[in-house]
Design an enzyme around this catalytic site. Structure first.
Site, short mmCIF file in Angstrom:
data_model
loop_
_atom_site.label_atom_id
_atom_site.label_comp_id
_atom_site.label_asym_id
_atom_site.label_seq_id
_atom_site.Cartn_x
_atom_site.Cartn_y
_atom_site.Cartn_z
N HIS A 16 3.51 0.17 6.12
CA HIS A 16 3.58 1.53 6.68
C HIS A 16 4.79 1.66 7.62
O HIS A 16 5.50 2.65 7.59
CB HIS A 16 2.32 1.85 7.51
CG HIS A 16 1.05 1.95 6.73
ND1 HIS A 16 -0.09 1.23 7.06
CD2 HIS A 16 0.70 2.69 5.65
CE1 HIS A 16 -1.06 1.54 6.22
NE2 HIS A 16 -0.62 2.41 5.35
N LYS A 40 -16.32 8.02 6.22
CA LYS A 40 -15.96 6.62 6.04
C LYS A 40 -16.18 5.86 7.35
O LYS A 40 -15.84 6.38 8.41
CB LYS A 40 -14.47 6.54 5.67
CG LYS A 40 -14.15 5.47 4.63
CD LYS A 40 -12.78 5.75 4.04
CE LYS A 40 -11.88 4.54 4.11
NZ LYS A 40 -10.51 4.83 3.64
N ARG A 89 3.24 1.16 -3.81
CA ARG A 89 3.43 -0.28 -3.84
C ARG A 89 3.65 -0.80 -5.25
O ARG A 89 4.55 -1.57 -5.52
CB ARG A 89 2.22 -0.99 -3.25
CG ARG A 89 2.21 -1.02 -1.74
CD ARG A 89 0.87 -1.46 -1.27
NE ARG A 89 -0.13 -0.53 -1.78
CZ ARG A 89 -1.17 -0.09 -1.09
NH1 ARG A 89 -1.37 -0.52 0.12
NH2 ARG A 89 -2.02 0.76 -1.62
N SER A 127 -4.20 -2.09 3.76
CA SER A 127 -5.08 -2.17 4.92
C SER A 127 -6.40 -2.85 4.59
O SER A 127 -6.92 -3.64 5.38
CB SER A 127 -5.35 -0.77 5.47
OG SER A 127 -4.16 -0.17 5.87
#
Ligand code: PNS
Length: 159
Positions: A16, A40, A89, A127
């Site tokens: 990031h 979440k 990615r 993450s």
């Protein structure tokens, strides 16, 4: 031009940070928009996430860190952002990101998402993996900025 870089950042990783450093060179202002997701369970509480991001980008001038809830495109509009930024990615990210950018384009009547290819140095860092490794007592020093490393080191020590 103003860019919105949305995400969960739970936690913010070196991938990031690399994206942030690159987009702050491309845009006049970058808003890092941290999702406050009620559905979440957070690994790091929102308030700490915001603080850690601020510490991790200290010295970068044309950037602000804010939290939001609800639709990303609504938030982007309310902030006068011209584009949404996402990092890619690998091919495995593509379908999810394609769908999200198309929904966002549709919902917003035309806000563009611009993708930056992740620096190959960080292409395996996500993450969720950082959380897993940290939870299992692995070393995450190379994956996250120093403030996050220190924070998690302490958090895990008291688990
Ligand atoms: O870091 P992440 O978890 O990959 O980020 C995902 C995020 C926050 C960008 C995405 O979940 C999002 O935009 N959520 C807000 C709700 C929304 O606008 N969803 C997309 C259209 S349904």
């Amino acid at each position: 031009m103003k860019a919105l870089y949305p995400g969960s950042f739970d936690p913010i990783t070196n991938g990031h940070i690399d994206v942030i450093q690159r987009i702050t060179k491309l845009f006049d202002h970058v808003i890092i928009a941290v999702l406050n997701n009620q559905d979440k369970k957070d690994f790091i509480p929102l308030r700490d996430r915001l603080k850690l991001i601020k510490e991790s980008i200290e010295g970068t001038k044309n950037v602000s860190v804010e939290s939001f809830s609800g639709l990303t495109v609504k938030y982007a509009k309310s902030k006068g952002a011209d584009v949404i930024i996402r990092g890619l990615r690998a091919a495995s990210d593509f379908e999810y990101e394609l769908e999200m950018s198309q929904i966002n384009y549709f919902l917003s009547n035309g806000i563009e998402t611009i993708f930056l290819m992740t620096n190959p140095k960080y292409s395996f860092i996500r993450s969720s993996r950082v959380k897993e490794v940290a939870n299992l007592g692995g070393d995450i020093k190379e994956f996250v900025p120093n403030p996050v490393y220190k924070y998690l080191h302490q958090k895990m020590a008291f688990k």
